[in-house]
Design a protein around this motif. Structure first.
Motif, PDB file in Angstrom:
ATOM      1  N   ALA A 270       0.727  -1.323  -0.074  1.00 45.73           N
ATOM      2  CA  ALA A 270      -0.033  -0.007   0.336  1.00 45.73           C
ATOM      3  C   ALA A 270       0.766   1.391   0.132  1.00 45.73           C
ATOM      4  O   ALA A 270       0.645   2.201  -0.584  1.00 45.73           O
ATOM      5  CB  ALA A 270      -1.086  -0.033   1.091  1.00 45.73           C
ATOM      6  N   PHE A 271       2.082   1.336   0.725  1.00 45.93           N
ATOM      7  CA  PHE A 271       2.879   2.351   0.942  1.00 45.93           C
ATOM      8  C   PHE A 271       3.572   2.458  -0.412  1.00 45.93           C
ATOM      9  O   PHE A 271       3.568   3.934  -1.023  1.00 45.93           O
ATOM     10  CB  PHE A 271       3.805   2.090   2.046  1.00 45.93           C
ATOM     11  CG  PHE A 271       4.931   3.441   2.098  1.00 45.93           C
ATOM     12  CD1 PHE A 271       4.421   4.353   2.969  1.00 45.93           C
ATOM     13  CD2 PHE A 271       6.254   3.388   1.477  1.00 45.93           C
ATOM     14  CE1 PHE A 271       5.411   5.492   2.996  1.00 45.93           C
ATOM     15  CE2 PHE A 271       6.858   4.622   1.542  1.00 45.93           C
ATOM     16  CZ  PHE A 271       6.578   5.615   2.335  1.00 45.93           C
TER      17      PHE A 271
ATOM     18  N   HIS B 291       2.363   2.032  -3.484  1.00 46.89           N
ATOM     19  CA  HIS B 291       1.378   2.624  -4.595  1.00 46.89           C
ATOM     20  C   HIS B 291       1.054   4.397  -4.003  1.00 46.89           C
ATOM     21  O   HIS B 291       0.878   4.965  -5.036  1.00 46.89           O
ATOM     22  CB  HIS B 291       0.111   1.708  -4.657  1.00 46.89           C
ATOM     23  CG  HIS B 291       0.312   0.342  -5.232  1.00 46.89           C
ATOM     24  ND1 HIS B 291       1.246  -0.651  -4.690  1.00 46.89           N
ATOM     25  CD2 HIS B 291      -0.316  -0.043  -6.475  1.00 46.89           C
ATOM     26  CE1 HIS B 291       1.186  -1.506  -5.664  1.00 46.89           C
ATOM     27  NE2 HIS B 291       0.427  -1.308  -6.651  1.00 46.89           N
ATOM     28  N   TYR B 292       0.632   4.114  -2.842  1.00 47.62           N
ATOM     29  CA  TYR B 292       0.245   5.732  -2.499  1.00 47.62           C
ATOM     30  C   TYR B 292       1.328   6.658  -2.623  1.00 47.62           C
ATOM     31  O   TYR B 292       1.174   7.817  -3.270  1.00 47.62           O
ATOM     32  CB  TYR B 292      -0.063   5.784  -0.939  1.00 47.62           C
ATOM     33  CG  TYR B 292      -1.637   5.284  -0.795  1.00 47.62           C
ATOM     34  CD1 TYR B 292      -2.692   6.055  -1.241  1.00 47.62           C
ATOM     35  CD2 TYR B 292      -1.946   4.362   0.035  1.00 47.62           C
ATOM     36  CE1 TYR B 292      -3.958   5.800  -1.164  1.00 47.62           C
ATOM     37  CE2 TYR B 292      -3.101   3.808   0.169  1.00 47.62           C
ATOM     38  CZ  TYR B 292      -4.051   4.539  -0.357  1.00 47.62           C
ATOM     39  OH  TYR B 292      -5.530   4.381  -0.046  1.00 47.62           O
TER      40      TYR B 292
ATOM     41  N   LEU C 245       1.938   7.310  -6.573  1.00 50.01           N
ATOM     42  CA  LEU C 245       0.521   7.835  -6.935  1.00 50.01           C
ATOM     43  C   LEU C 245       0.762   9.331  -6.769  1.00 50.01           C
ATOM     44  O   LEU C 245       0.598  10.297  -7.500  1.00 50.01           O
ATOM     45  CB  LEU C 245      -0.575   7.572  -6.731  1.00 50.01           C
ATOM     46  CG  LEU C 245      -0.935   6.099  -7.317  1.00 50.01           C
ATOM     47  CD1 LEU C 245      -2.419   5.487  -6.762  1.00 50.01           C
ATOM     48  CD2 LEU C 245      -1.281   6.259  -8.631  1.00 50.01           C
ATOM     49  N   VAL C 246       1.399   9.744  -5.526  1.00 49.44           N
ATOM     50  CA  VAL C 246       1.607  11.147  -5.035  1.00 49.44           C
ATOM     51  C   VAL C 246       2.434  11.757  -6.132  1.00 49.44           C
ATOM     52  O   VAL C 246       2.359  12.726  -6.681  1.00 49.44           O
ATOM     53  CB  VAL C 246       2.140  11.228  -3.795  1.00 49.44           C
ATOM     54  CG1 VAL C 246       2.688  12.639  -3.384  1.00 49.44           C
ATOM     55  CG2 VAL C 246       1.121  10.799  -2.864  1.00 49.44           C
TER      56      VAL C 246
ATOM     57  N   LEU D 200      -3.854  -0.435  -7.111  1.00 47.03           N
ATOM     58  CA  LEU D 200      -4.173   0.091  -5.663  1.00 47.03           C
ATOM     59  C   LEU D 200      -5.738   0.031  -5.446  1.00 47.03           C
ATOM     60  O   LEU D 200      -6.137  -0.360  -4.255  1.00 47.03           O
ATOM     61  CB  LEU D 200      -3.593   1.444  -5.481  1.00 47.03           C
ATOM     62  CG  LEU D 200      -3.832   2.002  -3.985  1.00 47.03           C
ATOM     63  CD1 LEU D 200      -3.334   1.241  -2.969  1.00 47.03           C
ATOM     64  CD2 LEU D 200      -3.500   3.489  -3.644  1.00 47.03           C
TER      65      LEU D 200
ATOM     66  N   ALA E 223      -8.502   4.847  -2.925  1.00 50.30           N
ATOM     67  CA  ALA E 223      -7.014   4.775  -3.393  1.00 50.30           C
ATOM     68  C   ALA E 223      -6.630   6.077  -4.293  1.00 50.30           C
ATOM     69  O   ALA E 223      -5.671   6.210  -4.306  1.00 50.30           O
ATOM     70  CB  ALA E 223      -7.296   3.723  -4.747  1.00 50.30           C
TER      71      ALA E 223
ATOM     72  N   PRO F 163      -6.675  10.444  -1.781  1.00 54.98           N
ATOM     73  CA  PRO F 163      -5.553  10.675  -0.992  1.00 54.98           C
ATOM     74  C   PRO F 163      -4.180  11.286  -1.434  1.00 54.98           C
ATOM     75  O   PRO F 163      -3.706  12.186  -1.192  1.00 54.98           O
ATOM     76  CB  PRO F 163      -5.222   9.668   0.134  1.00 54.98           C
ATOM     77  CG  PRO F 163      -6.654   8.888   0.141  1.00 54.98           C
ATOM     78  CD  PRO F 163      -7.018   9.138  -1.306  1.00 54.98           C
ATOM     79  N   PRO F 164      -3.703  10.678  -2.476  1.00 56.15           N
ATOM     80  CA  PRO F 164      -2.561  10.909  -3.416  1.00 56.15           C
ATOM     81  C   PRO F 164      -2.546  12.332  -3.855  1.00 56.15           C
ATOM     82  O   PRO F 164      -1.744  13.127  -3.811  1.00 56.15           O
ATOM     83  CB  PRO F 164      -2.343   9.870  -4.272  1.00 56.15           C
ATOM     84  CG  PRO F 164      -2.993   8.748  -3.798  1.00 56.15           C
ATOM     85  CD  PRO F 164      -4.298   9.309  -2.976  1.00 56.15           C
TER      86      PRO F 164
END
Length: 444
Positions: A127-128, A130-131, A134-135, A320, A341, A344-345
């Motif tokens: 998860a970390f 991917h986030y 994406l950011v 994600l 998914a 947040p980014p």
């Protein structure tokens, strides 16, 4: 075995776990073998590896210089090719153990070999990664949009929001074949802009061998590893490759090695093109210096960056959302996993300008090096121990499946190599964690 006759298997003649058959005319007597395409599997690995991670390489590798950074890229290629082979080995064994010919997930392999604790670590790291990526992608597109159109209404923030909204809507509404087709077009865009970009850089008046070899600081090489690690993320498709190639150990190994060697060569050429165009005492982003060579080069760089970011956004955004939907126990038609998914980014990228490089560095140090660096050799070690223990069946004779040569270790070198790989990845994660702690406390 149902008739009571003994099961005899010529284990040295078994080259794959199953055969994919086709019945095109509706006659069972006309079944034909349809093997998976090795070329397509190589392309899948290469296409997954090529992405936005390579955009940051020249900036990160510049302080070390071309020769040290080339050694670092080749070393990371060897390491991540080896961890991919570990994933392949565990995947083949897990498919046999669970009886799943269609492939098994990374979580299934982790749970079988490392238990629930391993699954928790893998889930958090996945998860970390991917986030964080994406950011980085959302922020980069906003930057690119304002470079092309400085008067973009609302500036880079509005561009990032518009891009993320359009891509997210497409991912949510489009069927999987449509997403795959768009991804193929974007990947062709990456290749189509990369070749002329290299040619433009090689023929530029500012490009020289002296520029390329002016710096050689080996002490700066370790700091490049986290971002190089992000550039070699492909392991999530190894189960897909193994399944499409019918569990053929030899062909799947070729797909992993060739599919990662192609991007490694492209990374080195990209690094050479950019670093060769700037002098050793130049400051700022070396890619910006390459863009300044001519309007044509500037356009190629921006197009290449856009295609690379977009193909990565599609893959990681889709992955994600699927991951979140699985955790929420809902289907991908439910909009909530997509919101969790992809919102947040965008928020983080808007509130943290210029986060592209930092996000890539964090993803490499605390995500990629854990889930695709530490875990694969650990899983391979446990898998080999479990296989050795179950080679003998309940009746005291060797289990023919457990003894299949195609289930032998894919990566040579035994426990010593696995231990060295584990130690290297753990050291890198520990070093980055210590450095982050010192920075946070103001002691570094």
């Amino acid at each position: 075995q149902g008739s009571g006759r003994p099961w005899r298997v010529k284990v040295d003649q078994v080259t794959r776990l199953w055969s994919t058959l086709s019945d095109p005319v509706g006659d069972a007597r006309a079944l034909t073998h349809v093997p998976g395409s090795l070329a397509a599997s190589v392309a899948l690995v290469a296409g997954t590896t090529l992405g936005a991670g390579m955009l940051a390489l020249p900036l990160v590798l510049r302080d070390a210089g071309f020769v040290p950074s080339t050694v670092a890229v080749l070393a990371c290629w060897a390491f991540f090719a080896a961890t991919g082979l570990c994933v392949l080995e565990v995947n083949l064994g897990t498919m046999c153990t669970l009886g799943r010919g269609g492939g098994v997930s990374v979580n299934a392999m982790t749970e079988r070999t490392l238990g629930k604790g391993g699954v928790s670590v893998a889930t958090a790291s996945y998860a970390f990664i991917h986030y964080a990526l994406l950011v980085a992608y959302v922020q980069k597109v906003g930057e690119l949009a304002t470079e092309v159109w400085p008067q973009f209404p609302g500036g880079p923030d509005a561009a990032s929001i518009a891009y993320a909204a359009a891509m997210s809507a497409f991912l949510y509404l489009a069927p999987p074949p449509g997403i795959e087709k768009l991804n193929a077009v974007l990947f062709l865009g990456v290749l189509g802009t990369f070749a002329p970009l290299l040619l433009a850089a090689a023929t530029s008046e500012t490009t020289s061998v002296d520029n390329l070899l002016a710096t050689a600081d080996w002490s700066k090489t370790p700091a490049t590893i986290p971002v190089i690690a992000v550039a070699f993320v492909y392991h999530q498709v190894v189960p897909v490759v193994a399944a499409s190639l019918e569990g053929d150990r030899k062909r799947a190994t070729t797909a992993v090695l060739a599919g990662t060697a192609i991007p490694a060569l492209m990374f080195i050429l990209w690094d050479a093109a950019v670093l060769g165009s700037v002098t050793a005492d130049a400051t700022g982003d070396p890619i910006a210096a390459l863009q300044a060579a001519s309007p044509w080069t500037a356009g190629l760089v921006r197009a290449f960056e856009f295609f690379a970011v977009s193909t990565s956004f599609l893959g990681f955004g889709w992955g994600l959302a699927d991951f979140v939907a699985d955790g929420m126990k809902v289907s991908q038609t439910d909009p909530r996993p997509w919101a969790v998914a992809l919102v947040p980014p965008v928020v983080f990228a808007l509130t943290n300008p210029d986060v592209f490089l930092a996000a890539l560095d964090s993803a490499g140090a605390f995500g990629v090096l854990v889930v695709f660096g530490i875990l694969p050799p650990a899983m391979a070690y446990r898998h080999r121990a479990m296989r050795a223990a179950c080679r003998i069946g309940p009746d005291g004779r060797e289990d023919p499946v457990g003894c299949l040569p195609l289930l032998d270790p894919v990566l040579p070198g035994g426990t010593l190599v696995l231990a060295a790989m584990f130690a290297f990845a753990a050291y890198e994660v520990g070093s980055e964690t210590l450095g982050l702690g010192q920075t946070f406390l103001g002691t570094g």
